[in-house]
Design an enzyme around this catalytic site. Structure first.
Site, PDB file in Angstrom:
ATOM      1  N   GLU A  76       0.442  -1.351  -0.012  1.00 27.19           N
ATOM      2  CA  GLU A  76      -0.248  -0.019  -0.010  1.00 27.19           C
ATOM      3  C   GLU A  76       1.402   1.374   0.207  1.00 27.19           C
ATOM      4  O   GLU A  76       0.590   2.599   0.242  1.00 27.19           O
ATOM      5  CB  GLU A  76      -0.339  -0.112   1.382  1.00 27.19           C
ATOM      6  CG  GLU A  76      -1.876  -0.685   1.171  1.00 27.19           C
ATOM      7  CD  GLU A  76      -2.379  -1.298   2.408  1.00 27.19           C
ATOM      8  OE1 GLU A  76      -2.277  -1.385   3.620  1.00 27.19           O
ATOM      9  OE2 GLU A  76      -3.694  -2.014   2.468  1.00 27.19           O
ATOM     10  N   TYR A 122     -14.117  15.848  20.400  1.00 26.58           N
ATOM     11  CA  TYR A 122     -12.418  15.734  19.526  1.00 26.58           C
ATOM     12  C   TYR A 122     -12.459  14.785  18.343  1.00 26.58           C
ATOM     13  O   TYR A 122     -11.378  14.583  17.412  1.00 26.58           O
ATOM     14  CB  TYR A 122     -12.245  14.234  20.257  1.00 26.58           C
ATOM     15  CG  TYR A 122     -12.291  14.814  21.294  1.00 26.58           C
ATOM     16  CD1 TYR A 122     -10.681  15.696  21.675  1.00 26.58           C
ATOM     17  CD2 TYR A 122     -12.149  15.531  22.404  1.00 26.58           C
ATOM     18  CE1 TYR A 122     -10.127  16.131  23.221  1.00 26.58           C
ATOM     19  CE2 TYR A 122     -12.160  15.905  23.520  1.00 26.58           C
ATOM     20  CZ  TYR A 122     -10.503  16.310  23.809  1.00 26.58           C
ATOM     21  OH  TYR A 122      -9.860  17.481  24.817  1.00 26.58           O
TER      22      TYR A 122
HETATM   23 ZN    ZN Z   1      -5.155  -2.190   4.093  1.00 31.50          ZN
END
Ligand code: ZN
Length: 212
Positions: A76, A122
């Protein structure tokens, strides 16, 4: 945040952050990957097939995700590279397959422009809007141009049937934001079927991250 100019120190930070995320169950097996952008413009990433719980050696690529040295980078890497090209202010990217965010990424009835309501202050501060990118097989490089375009306007995205990716000025901030995203996904699932009262558009806009 100034750029990471000490590769050894930056590597130590990646390893410590990866162990912390893994040991607290925020990702599992050999899923998830972390990176920082070094001062020379190259990227330091976790390698392919490594567990964030035990990773020690790191990979280095250029800004296009091409392997330079160290073990082979995560499949990735192209996603990380797309975020850095799109966001000059980003010096760190974290991607996890955290359980609740991954569960939300499988829901059929979400708004792809913004997957979750701003349930807490948040979340509004650290994540803001969260677009859903359509399903691609892991490592499918055809996701790259879409990720790069989306990342110009969003520092956090959710990959459908997969998990979140967050870019920030520092690794601490990216980890903090992706943990907030995971906790909000948990709340979102807990609250399904209940009438909820998220922050108003104005309340959320007042807290929205400016640039990360
Ligand atoms: Zn992944």
């Amino acid at each position: 945040m100034t750029a990471y100019d000490d590769m050894e120190a930056a590597g130590g930070l990646i390893v410590r952050t990866a162990r912390s995320l893994f040991s607290r169950g925020l990702t599992h097996g050999s899923t998830g990957n972390l990176s920082v952008r070094l001062a020379d413009g190259t990227l330091l990433l976790t390698p392919t097939g490594s567990s964030l719980g035990t990773v020690t050696e790191l990979s280095r690529t250029d800004i296009e995700g091409r392997h330079l040295d160290g073990p082979r980078p995560t499949k990735e890497a192209f996603l990380h590279a797309a975020f850095y090209r799109a966001r000059p202010s980003a010096h760190a990217v974290v991607h996890l397959h955290s359980t609740h965010a991954a569960a939300v990424s499988c829901l059929a009835d979400v708004d792809p422009a913004n997957v979750m309501p701003p349930l807490t202050a948040y979340y509004a501060m650290r994540v803001g809007k969260l677009p859903l990118l359509p399903y691609h097989a892991p490592g499918d490089p055809t996701l790259e141009p879409l990720a790069e375009t989306t990342a110009r306007d969003h520092h956090a995205v959710l990959l459908a049937n997969h998990g979140p990716v967050v870019a920030s000025a520092s690794l601490e901030q990216a980890a903090d934001a992706i943990e907030e995203l995971e906790e909000t996904a948990k709340l979102h699932l807990l609250l399904r079927g209940h009438t909820t009262r998220p922050l108003t558009t104005e309340q959320a806009a007042a807290l929205a991250p400016t640039s990360s």
